[in-house]
Design a protein around this motif. Structure first.
Motif, PDB file in Angstrom:
ATOM      1  N   VAL A   1     -50.925  32.440   1.103  1.00 57.76           N
ATOM      2  CA  VAL A   1     -51.547  31.149   0.807  1.00 57.76           C
ATOM      3  C   VAL A   1     -51.057  30.114   1.812  1.00 57.76           C
ATOM      4  O   VAL A   1     -50.153  30.381   2.604  1.00 57.76           O
ATOM      5  CB  VAL A   1     -51.227  30.676  -0.628  1.00 57.76           C
ATOM      6  N   GLN A   2     -51.636  28.927   1.774  1.00 60.56           N
ATOM      7  CA  GLN A   2     -51.164  27.856   2.657  1.00 60.56           C
ATOM      8  C   GLN A   2     -51.164  26.484   2.002  1.00 60.56           C
ATOM      9  O   GLN A   2     -50.223  25.731   2.184  1.00 60.56           O
ATOM     10  CB  GLN A   2     -52.000  27.795   3.952  1.00 60.56           C
ATOM     11  N   GLU A   3     -52.206  26.150   1.257  1.00 62.44           N
ATOM     12  CA  GLU A   3     -52.337  24.783   0.782  1.00 62.44           C
ATOM     13  C   GLU A   3     -52.107  24.674  -0.724  1.00 62.44           C
ATOM     14  O   GLU A   3     -52.642  25.476  -1.494  1.00 62.44           O
ATOM     15  CB  GLU A   3     -53.721  24.236   1.146  1.00 62.44           C
ATOM     16  N   PRO A   4     -51.343  23.661  -1.160  1.00 63.14           N
ATOM     17  CA  PRO A   4     -51.070  23.493  -2.586  1.00 63.14           C
ATOM     18  C   PRO A   4     -52.198  22.747  -3.278  1.00 63.14           C
ATOM     19  O   PRO A   4     -53.119  22.223  -2.633  1.00 63.14           O
ATOM     20  CB  PRO A   4     -49.804  22.635  -2.575  1.00 63.14           C
ATOM     21  N   ASP A   5     -52.115  22.684  -4.595  1.00 59.41           N
ATOM     22  CA  ASP A   5     -53.022  21.855  -5.377  1.00 59.41           C
ATOM     23  C   ASP A   5     -52.327  20.540  -5.752  1.00 59.41           C
ATOM     24  O   ASP A   5     -52.848  19.461  -5.492  1.00 59.41           O
ATOM     25  CB  ASP A   5     -53.458  22.591  -6.648  1.00 59.41           C
ATOM     26  N   SER A   6     -51.140  20.642  -6.339  1.00 63.37           N
ATOM     27  CA  SER A   6     -50.422  19.445  -6.773  1.00 63.37           C
ATOM     28  C   SER A   6     -48.931  19.735  -6.856  1.00 63.37           C
ATOM     29  O   SER A   6     -48.504  20.889  -6.898  1.00 63.37           O
ATOM     30  CB  SER A   6     -50.946  18.960  -8.125  1.00 63.37           C
ATOM     31  N   VAL A   7     -48.138  18.649  -6.884  1.00 67.54           N
ATOM     32  CA  VAL A   7     -46.675  18.755  -6.900  1.00 67.54           C
ATOM     33  C   VAL A   7     -46.101  17.698  -7.838  1.00 67.54           C
ATOM     34  O   VAL A   7     -46.593  16.559  -7.869  1.00 67.54           O
ATOM     35  CB  VAL A   7     -46.078  18.549  -5.489  1.00 67.54           C
ATOM     36  N   PHE A   8     -45.081  18.090  -8.574  1.00 62.07           N
ATOM     37  CA  PHE A   8     -44.317  17.113  -9.361  1.00 62.07           C
ATOM     38  C   PHE A   8     -42.828  17.367  -9.127  1.00 62.07           C
ATOM     39  O   PHE A   8     -42.375  18.511  -9.140  1.00 62.07           O
ATOM     40  CB  PHE A   8     -44.627  17.216 -10.848  1.00 62.07           C
ATOM     41  N   SER A   9     -42.078  16.290  -8.893  1.00 63.89           N
ATOM     42  CA  SER A   9     -40.652  16.406  -8.564  1.00 63.89           C
ATOM     43  C   SER A   9     -39.812  15.410  -9.342  1.00 63.89           C
ATOM     44  O   SER A   9     -40.291  14.347  -9.749  1.00 63.89           O
ATOM     45  CB  SER A   9     -40.409  16.131  -7.069  1.00 63.89           C
TER      46      SER A   9
ATOM     47  N   LYS B   1     -44.464  10.436 -10.310  1.00 63.26           N
ATOM     48  CA  LYS B   1     -45.644  11.042 -10.908  1.00 63.26           C
ATOM     49  C   LYS B   1     -46.169  12.163 -10.023  1.00 63.26           C
ATOM     50  O   LYS B   1     -45.781  12.265  -8.845  1.00 63.26           O
ATOM     51  CB  LYS B   1     -46.728   9.988 -11.130  1.00 63.26           C
ATOM     52  N   PRO B   2     -47.048  13.006 -10.550  1.00 65.73           N
ATOM     53  CA  PRO B   2     -47.584  14.100  -9.738  1.00 65.73           C
ATOM     54  C   PRO B   2     -48.425  13.568  -8.575  1.00 65.73           C
ATOM     55  O   PRO B   2     -49.016  12.495  -8.658  1.00 65.73           O
ATOM     56  CB  PRO B   2     -48.458  14.880 -10.723  1.00 65.73           C
ATOM     57  N   VAL B   3     -48.459  14.346  -7.492  1.00 64.68           N
ATOM     58  CA  VAL B   3     -49.329  14.030  -6.367  1.00 64.68           C
ATOM     59  C   VAL B   3     -50.214  15.242  -6.096  1.00 64.68           C
ATOM     60  O   VAL B   3     -49.824  16.382  -6.360  1.00 64.68           O
ATOM     61  CB  VAL B   3     -48.522  13.644  -5.103  1.00 64.68           C
ATOM     62  N   LYS B   4     -51.429  14.974  -5.606  1.00 66.31           N
ATOM     63  CA  LYS B   4     -52.396  16.046  -5.376  1.00 66.31           C
ATOM     64  C   LYS B   4     -52.774  16.110  -3.902  1.00 66.31           C
ATOM     65  O   LYS B   4     -52.751  15.103  -3.193  1.00 66.31           O
ATOM     66  CB  LYS B   4     -53.653  15.814  -6.220  1.00 66.31           C
TER      67      LYS B   4
ATOM     68  N   ASN C   1     -55.913  16.855  -1.530  1.00 61.28           N
ATOM     69  CA  ASN C   1     -57.363  16.953  -1.509  1.00 61.28           C
ATOM     70  C   ASN C   1     -57.769  17.753  -0.280  1.00 61.28           C
ATOM     71  O   ASN C   1     -57.697  17.255   0.857  1.00 61.28           O
ATOM     72  CB  ASN C   1     -57.991  15.552  -1.479  1.00 61.28           C
ATOM     73  N   LYS C   2     -58.218  18.984  -0.482  1.00 63.66           N
ATOM     74  CA  LYS C   2     -58.551  19.860   0.651  1.00 63.66           C
ATOM     75  C   LYS C   2     -59.787  19.373   1.390  1.00 63.66           C
ATOM     76  O   LYS C   2     -59.969  19.692   2.561  1.00 63.66           O
ATOM     77  CB  LYS C   2     -58.770  21.298   0.145  1.00 63.66           C
ATOM     78  N   THR C   3     -60.629  18.616   0.734  1.00 62.28           N
ATOM     79  CA  THR C   3     -61.855  18.142   1.359  1.00 62.28           C
ATOM     80  C   THR C   3     -61.574  16.987   2.315  1.00 62.28           C
ATOM     81  O   THR C   3     -62.008  16.992   3.478  1.00 62.28           O
ATOM     82  CB  THR C   3     -62.872  17.698   0.299  1.00 62.28           C
ATOM     83  N   THR C   4     -60.810  15.998   1.836  1.00 64.07           N
ATOM     84  CA  THR C   4     -60.500  14.830   2.666  1.00 64.07           C
ATOM     85  C   THR C   4     -59.285  15.056   3.529  1.00 64.07           C
ATOM     86  O   THR C   4     -59.024  14.275   4.442  1.00 64.07           O
ATOM     87  CB  THR C   4     -60.255  13.594   1.793  1.00 64.07           C
ATOM     88  N   ARG C   5     -58.528  16.126   3.256  1.00 67.78           N
ATOM     89  CA  ARG C   5     -57.293  16.447   3.983  1.00 67.78           C
ATOM     90  C   ARG C   5     -56.273  15.332   3.809  1.00 67.78           C
ATOM     91  O   ARG C   5     -55.547  14.967   4.737  1.00 67.78           O
ATOM     92  CB  ARG C   5     -57.567  16.676   5.475  1.00 67.78           C
ATOM     93  N   LYS C   6     -56.178  14.811   2.581  1.00 64.66           N
ATOM     94  CA  LYS C   6     -55.250  13.717   2.319  1.00 64.66           C
ATOM     95  C   LYS C   6     -54.483  13.956   1.014  1.00 64.66           C
ATOM     96  O   LYS C   6     -54.981  14.622   0.104  1.00 64.66           O
ATOM     97  CB  LYS C   6     -56.000  12.381   2.243  1.00 64.66           C
ATOM     98  N   VAL C   7     -53.265  13.391   0.958  1.00 68.17           N
ATOM     99  CA  VAL C   7     -52.469  13.415  -0.257  1.00 68.17           C
ATOM    100  C   VAL C   7     -52.897  12.244  -1.133  1.00 68.17           C
ATOM    101  O   VAL C   7     -53.044  11.118  -0.668  1.00 68.17           O
ATOM    102  CB  VAL C   7     -50.962  13.310   0.061  1.00 68.17           C
ATOM    103  N   GLU C   8     -53.084  12.526  -2.418  1.00 69.94           N
ATOM    104  CA  GLU C   8     -53.461  11.489  -3.381  1.00 69.94           C
ATOM    105  C   GLU C   8     -52.314  11.263  -4.345  1.00 69.94           C
ATOM    106  O   GLU C   8     -51.897  12.172  -5.058  1.00 69.94           O
ATOM    107  CB  GLU C   8     -54.718  11.914  -4.144  1.00 69.94           C
ATOM    108  N   VAL C   9     -51.771  10.052  -4.329  1.00 69.76           N
ATOM    109  CA  VAL C   9     -50.629   9.709  -5.187  1.00 69.76           C
ATOM    110  C   VAL C   9     -51.130   8.936  -6.401  1.00 69.76           C
ATOM    111  O   VAL C   9     -51.889   7.983  -6.265  1.00 69.76           O
ATOM    112  CB  VAL C   9     -49.611   8.847  -4.422  1.00 69.76           C
TER     113      VAL C   9
END
Length: 451
Positions: free
Chosen positions: A269-277, A438-441, A443-451
Motif C-alpha cells: 500500500v502507499q496512501e492512508p485514509d486518516s490518522v489520529f494521534s 483531532k483526526p486528519v484525513k 484526500n486522494k482526489t485533491t492530494r491534500k491533507v484535511e484537518v
C-alpha cells in the motif's frame, strides 16, 4: 523525586559531553571497510559521489558507500568543521571538503549527491542537485512538510535523474520474503499492524553531545538555519536539531517513518485514509519542543489499521512490526521474521455452560464437537516458523548499493520519491493530528491533507 530525576538527566547530559570530548581526543581507527561486489578484474563504471551533510547519519552513509565497488567519494560539505575533519580522517583518499554545499553541485567530477542534512533543507538541496544534473540520495524523511511532496516528484520527473529516498528498512534482508509471505495469504485477512520503536537514553532522545570545539569559528550557524526562522547562535539547535519543529518532525518523521515505509512495502500500500494521534513531553522536560512519546492510529482504505508507538523513556525490545491476520501472526524484525500459525479456534464450553445437559449434548452432535466442545476437525497445533536473511549485508549499504546500481543501469530505485512522499505524509499527518487534537484525513482526489 521528580526534581532528583531531572537533576540526574542534566548531570548525565553534562557527563556525556565530557565523555564525547575524551573519545574525540583518543581517536578511532580509520579505513573504508571491505568492498562488496568485488569486480574481480571486471571493469565497472565508477559513480562519483558528493556528500552534503556529514554529521551522524551522513558519516554512516559515507562509510557505507565506501564499501561499494565503483563508488568514489569525491567531496563533502557540512556546516561544522569537525565533521569535515572527520570525513577526511575516515576516507582514503580523503575527500575535498567545503562549508558551502553549492560547491558540491558545481563540480563536474561529481555524478551524484547524498543529502543527509536537517529536514528543512531537503527540498531545496534536492532541487538544486537535480537542476545541476546530479542523481540524488535523500535521507528520510524526504519532506519537512507534506506540502513539499509533489514538488519533489515534479523535480525528479523533469530531471530524468535517479532519486532514491533513504529509508534503509526497505532494504532489510527479509523484506522481500516477508512481503511475499504476507501477500501469499498465509496470514489470512490482515486487519491490524502494530509498529514500535522505543529508546531509553539521552542519545535516543536526541540529546547528542556538543563537541568541545564547537563555536562560531567552527560552526556556520547562519548557513544551517537557511530559510528557517532567524535565531541567535545556539549549539543545541545545531547539534540537537531533531528536538525542534523548525528543522524536524520529531518521532513521526524520524522513527515512525521507518515503520510506515516497511508497512507500505510489506502490505503493498502507499496512501492512508486518516490518522489520529496523541502524545506529549512526559519524561525529558527541558528545552525540547517535539514530544518524547507518541501513539498514532493510521487507517488504510485497503482495510487495516496501523498502530504506531514510540517512547523515549523505555527501551524494552520487541518486534519492529507485528502483522495480525485471521490465520496467523507475523513478527517482523527486518533481518528475520517469525510466523505463528493461529487460525480461528472455536470453543463452545463457555457459551453453553448455562444450557441443560440434554441441550448441550444435542448441540454437540449437530456441530460435530468433541468432549471439550471444540470442533473435531479443528486446526492442528503448529510450532512457530522463523525465517532469517540468507545474507549479512548491512541494510544501509544495501539501500545505497541499489541506488548506485540504478544510476549505472538507468533502472528504477527501490524507494522512489513518490513512495518516500507517501511514507513521510503519514508521519506529517501524525503530527498534524497531535497538534490539532483531532483526526486528519488524506484526500486522494485533491492530494491534500484535511484537518
Amino acid at each position: 523525586m521528580a526534581a532528583d530525576s531531572s537533576m540526574n538527566r542534566r548531570e548525565f547530559l553534562r557527563k556525556s559531553t565530557l565523555l564525547a570530548a575524551a573519545a574525540s581526543a583518543v581517536g578511532t581507527a580509520t579505513g573504508a571497510g571491505a568492498q562488496i561486489n568485488s569486480t574481480a578484474g571486471i571493469s565497472i563504471k565508477p559513480v562519483r559521489l558528493g556528500f552534503i551533510g556529514v554529521g551522524i547519519r551522513g558519516t554512516l552513509l559515507m562509510e557505507a558507500a565506501s564499501g561499494i565497488a565503483g563508488a568514489q567519494i569525491v567531496a563533502a560539505s557540512d556546516c561544522y568543521k569537525g565533521h569535515l575533519d572527520r570525513a577526511q580522517e575516515l576516507m582514503s583518499p580523503p575527500p575535498a571538503v567545503t562549508g558551502d554545499y553549492t560547491e558540491i553541485m558545481s563540480r563536474a567530477d561529481i555524478d551524484a549527491v547524498v543529502i543527509a542534512t536537517p529536514d528543512h533543507w531537503h527540498l531545496k538541496m534536492t532541487q538544486d542537485a537535480l537542476a545541476a544534473g546530479k542523481h540524488v540520495y535523500i535521507e528520510k524523511p524526504m519532506t519537512h512538510s507534506w506540502e513539499q511532496g509533489e514538488a519533489f516528484i515534479a523535480a525528479v520527473e523533469k530531471s530524468g535523474k535517479v532519486a532514491q529516498v533513504g529509508s534503509q528498512y526497505m532494504s532489510m534482508g527479509c523484506a522481500k520474503r516477508a512481503a511475499e509471505f504476507i501477500r501469499s495469504g498465509r496470514l489470512g485477512q490482515v486487519t491490524l499492524v502494530e509498529g514500535k520503536i522505543h529508546r531509553n537514553s539521552s542519545a535516543g532522545a536526541w540529546y547528542y553531545p556538543v563537541p568541545p570545539d564547537a563555536s562560531p569559528s567552527t560552526v556556520d550557524f547562519k548557513r544551517f538555519l537557511g530559510s528557517a526562522t532567524p535565531r541567535d547562535f545556539d549549539l543545541r539547535r545545531f547539534f540537537q536539531w531533531r528536538l525542534y519543529w523548525d528543522y524536524s518532525g520529531g518521532l513521526p518523521t524520524d522513527l515512525f517513518v521507518h515503520l510506515i515505509t516497511a508497512t507500505h512495502q510489506l502490505m503493498g500500500v502507499q496512501e492512508p485514509d486518516s490518522v489520529f494521534s496523541f502524545g506529549d513531553i512526559y519524561h525529558w522536560k527541558n528545552y525540547r519542543e517535539v514530544p518524547d512519546q507518541m501513539t498514532s492510529m493510521v487507517k488504510y482504505p485497503e482495510g487495516f489499521v496501523l498502530r504506531l508507538t514510540s517512547t523515549s523513556s523505555n527501551g524494552h525490545p520487541g518486534p519492529l512490526l507485528t502483522f495480525y491476520g485471521s490465520e496467523g501472526t507475523l513478527e517482523y524484525n527486518g533481518g528475520s521474521f517469525t510466523f505463528f500459525h493461529e487460525p480461528r479456534d472455536e470453543s463452545f464450553g463457555y457459551s453453553t455452560h448455562s444450557w441443560p445437559k440434554a441441550t448441550t449434548a444435542r448441540f454437540r452432535e449437530l456441530m460435530n464437537l468433541n468432549d471439550r466442545l471444540t470442533p473435531l476437525n479443528g486446526p492442528e497445533a503448529a510450532e512457530p516458523v522463523e525465517y532469517k536473511s540468507p545474507g549479512d549485508e548491512d541494510s544501509t549499504r544495501a539501500h545505497m548499493r541499489d541506488w548506485i546500481e540504478a544510476i549505472r543501469t538507468g533502472g528504477k530505485p527501490i524507494e522512489d520519491v513518490r513512495f518516500g512522499h507517501h511514507a513521510a505524509l503519514v508521519g506529517h499527518m501524525c503530527n498534524l493530528s497531535y497538534k490539532s487534537g483531532k483526526p486528519v484525513k488524506w484526500n486522494k482526489t485533491t492530494r491534500k491533507v484535511e484537518v
